[in-house]
Design a protein around this motif. Structure first.
Motif, PDB file in Angstrom:
ATOM      1  N   ASN A   1       0.020  -8.838  -9.420  1.00  0.00           N
ATOM      2  CA  ASN A   1      -0.414  -7.528  -8.932  1.00  0.00           C
ATOM      3  C   ASN A   1      -1.395  -6.884  -9.911  1.00  0.00           C
ATOM      4  O   ASN A   1      -2.410  -6.303  -9.513  1.00  0.00           O
TER       5      ASN A   1
ATOM      6  N   HIS B   1       2.127   1.982  -6.425  1.00  0.00           N
ATOM      7  CA  HIS B   1       1.748   0.597  -6.706  1.00  0.00           C
ATOM      8  C   HIS B   1       0.443   0.294  -5.979  1.00  0.00           C
ATOM      9  O   HIS B   1      -0.009   1.066  -5.125  1.00  0.00           O
ATOM     10  N   GLY B   2      -0.183  -0.798  -6.314  1.00  0.00           N
ATOM     11  CA  GLY B   2      -1.456  -1.160  -5.712  1.00  0.00           C
ATOM     12  C   GLY B   2      -1.309  -1.749  -4.325  1.00  0.00           C
ATOM     13  O   GLY B   2      -0.192  -2.031  -3.861  1.00  0.00           O
TER      14      GLY B   2
ATOM     15  N   GLN C   1      -5.292  -5.773  -9.419  1.00  0.00           N
ATOM     16  CA  GLN C   1      -5.558  -4.351  -9.617  1.00  0.00           C
ATOM     17  C   GLN C   1      -6.639  -4.121 -10.667  1.00  0.00           C
ATOM     18  O   GLN C   1      -7.555  -3.310 -10.474  1.00  0.00           O
TER      19      GLN C   1
ATOM     20  N   PHE D   1      -8.247   1.631  -4.247  1.00  0.00           N
ATOM     21  CA  PHE D   1      -7.138   1.163  -5.075  1.00  0.00           C
ATOM     22  C   PHE D   1      -6.492   2.324  -5.828  1.00  0.00           C
ATOM     23  O   PHE D   1      -5.261   2.370  -5.969  1.00  0.00           O
ATOM     24  N   LYS D   2      -7.301   3.269  -6.303  1.00  0.00           N
ATOM     25  CA  LYS D   2      -6.754   4.423  -7.017  1.00  0.00           C
ATOM     26  C   LYS D   2      -5.916   5.300  -6.088  1.00  0.00           C
ATOM     27  O   LYS D   2      -4.805   5.712  -6.430  1.00  0.00           O
TER      28      LYS D   2
ATOM     29  N   PHE E   1      -2.614   3.726  -5.119  1.00  0.00           N
ATOM     30  CA  PHE E   1      -1.641   3.792  -6.218  1.00  0.00           C
ATOM     31  C   PHE E   1      -1.037   5.186  -6.339  1.00  0.00           C
ATOM     32  O   PHE E   1       0.173   5.331  -6.570  1.00  0.00           O
TER      33      PHE E   1
ATOM     34  N   LEU F   1     -10.291  -2.404  -9.755  1.00  0.00           N
ATOM     35  CA  LEU F   1     -10.420  -1.028 -10.216  1.00  0.00           C
ATOM     36  C   LEU F   1     -11.707  -0.805 -11.004  1.00  0.00           C
ATOM     37  O   LEU F   1     -12.029   0.322 -11.363  1.00  0.00           O
TER      38      LEU F   1
END
Length: 529
Positions: free
Chosen positions: A459, A448-449, A463, A439-440, A443, A467
């Motif tokens: 969202n 964006h995720g 996220q 996820f990081k 982004f 995270l």
């Protein structure tokens, strides 16, 4: 023959301990007052780092200057002091500091960067309006932990928790914060690295060299090391070592860059709704509620670690649920006073319990007194806030490691020769690290995720949950432990459930009353089950 008879004893595994041995002061005991006050101040010093970091990140983006930053820090300290006292008196009663949380950063960033606040030209007006939006979201988000905690829903969830599924939760509650350790320390390596080395030497090697019966160096290593390196950083600043360095280096290394000492008032009393009437937005509230869910999960891991370092028995589910309810009250107070972020159980202060081997509830209550004192006397608190943040990051390297090791210590209750145990442990730990990393990276590459719908709040909900390493690991471990081969007769023993079985009810083990019963005979009116 005597030597031969002794050999089997040497090969015996270490005995299982439901209370951690070697702790100098447990939850219900306390050192003498002078030592307790010094230890309480040490806890205050440790929790100050997160408070300063979060205020320094958000207040400028909200349009605030040094004055607003000083006011926010005072407010966060005041609310943290209140919440810590409430938790230690009426919550879990464990030696846990309730402080500012990084978990709420994503939904707060979404509010701070919302286009509707960028229309304000006056920075002070924009700050007030943004703060009111954050307050409204926090007030709504507090309902989740209040409801699941006080109505017993969280009690029913954690009843399914076994030592096996608790290992990934507690371990990644500590390890999941690795980005706040050495990467932040390295922002000013000439200050951060000496602090880490000095703390390591004073706490681990100096007691062996000194060979003293009194625990001085290990118990007060944070005070000694921070004072020495802080003076060293002050000398470097005064000598002009950073005058021609890049701006980011100056912000990390200099002791005169916070701007708080001149901006902070001598005396100020934070009060509810000091920035005006809160404003409400459904999307922001739901995203903040997702963050409160993550904060509940991570606090559960911190509470379990604190029970180990306080040499208490495993926490009964009803007590844990009671503590989560009071965490909800803490987030409610955050929203009322305008503390910028929500509250969670402090991971770094729990790690300090392990370093000092003092798990005393009274010490934490004294630290809450320091929070309240320095929140009212702004100049004194601002002076301590000038400590360079890489020094705080050096402390994190050790404290987060202690919390992670508290999780690994739960493996003593499990059967590590079971392939089921190996799979659940390995897979949940790996996914707890791998999913948030995905996820990081997503982004950073796209802005964006992975979940990118037209609804920003949805969202953010996805996220913020994925995270969190501790949350992902806990969900995976709990699901697998509850569904995988449950019918087999050895599964209960492999997961260690038989060790925690007698603590599922408050009254089954008499030691629970010593550590977790409410003061002033309140258990008669608010019984634990």
């Amino acid at each position: 023959m005597t030597g031969a008879a002794a050999k089997p004893d040497i090969l015996q595994p270490h005995p299982v301990k439901d209370q951690l041995p070697g702790v100098d002061f447990c939850v219900s005991s306390s050192p003498h007052w002078a030592e307790a006050i010094l230890l309480g101040f040490q806890h205050y010093l440790v929790m100050l780092g997160t408070t300063i970091i979060i205020a320094s990140v958000f207040v400028p983006k909200m349009g605030g200057g040094n004055v607003e930053k000083a006011e926010v820090i005072q407010t966060v300290l005041f609310v943290a002091g209140l919440n810590t006292l409430l938790q230690t008196f009426f919550g879990t009663r464990l030696p846990v500091v309730m402080g500012a949380s990084y978990t709420f950063i994503l939904p707060i960033s979404s509010i701070v960067l919302a286009p509707k606040y960028s229309i304000y030209i006056d920075p002070h007006e924009r700050f007030n309006e943004t703060m009111r939006g954050i307050q409204g979201a926090l007030l709504i988000a507090s309902l989740f932990p209040i409801i699941v905690g006080f109505l017993g829903f969280w009690r029913n969830v954690v009843r399914f928790l076994s030592p096996l599924s608790a290992v990934p939760l507690v371990t990644l509650t500590g390890l999941g914060l690795y980005q706040l350790g050495f990467p932040k320390l390295a922002n000013c390596i000439e200050v951060g690295l000496p602090e880490l080395i000095l703390l390591l030497f004073l706490s681990q090697y100096m007691p062996l060299v000194a060979k003293s019966n009194r625990a001085i160096f290990d118990r007060f290593a944070v005070l000694f090391s921070v004072a020495l390196v802080w003076v060293y950083a002050e000398v470097l600043t005064a000598a002009g070592a950073y005058d021609r360095r890049p701006q980011i280096t100056q912000l990390s290394c200099r002791t005169d860059r916070s701007g708080l000492l001149t901006a902070a008032p001598w005396i100020r009393f934070p009060y509810p709704f000091q920035w005006g009437r809160p404003t409400f937005n459904a999307g922001n509230a739901f995203a903040m509620m997702a963050a409160s869910f993550v904060a509940v999960v991570e606090s559960t891991g911190t509470f379990i670690a604190a029970s180990r370092y306080g040499s208490a028995t495993p926490i009964p589910p009803s007590v844990l649920s009671r503590g989560i309810g009071w965490q909800g009250v803490a987030i409610l107070l955050d929203g009322m006073f305008g503390a910028v972020t929500g509250t969670t159980a402090s991971v770094e202060n729990t790690g300090l319990l392990g370093l000092t081997r003092v798990g005393s509830r009274r010490v934490i209550q004294i630290s809450a007194g320091f929070m309240l004192f320095f929140s009212l006397l702004g100049k004194f608190g601002a002076l301590l806030a000038s400590i360079p943040l890489p020094i705080i990051a050096a402390l994190y390297c050790i404290f987060f490691g202690y919390v992670a090791s508290a999780g690994l210590s739960l493996l003593q209750f499990c059967n590590l020769n079971s392939f089921r145990s190996k799979f659940i442990l390995g897979f949940s730990l790996f996914m707890g690290l791998s999913v948030p990393q995905y996820f990081k990276e997503y982004f950073l590459l796209t802005g964006h995720g992975p979940v990118h719908t037209g609804t920003i709040s949805f969202n953010n909900i996805v996220q913020v949950i994925f995270l969190s390493p501790a949350t992902v690991a806990a969900i995976v471990a709990l699901f697998l432990d509850c569904t995988l081969d449950r019918a087999h007769s050895s599964t209960r023993a492999d997961s260690g459930r038989h060790w925690w079985g007698k603590f599922k009810s408050f009254h089954t083990d008499t030691r629970s009353e010593e550590f977790y019963s409410l003061p002033y005979n309140l258990n008669n009116y608010f019984p634990s089950f």
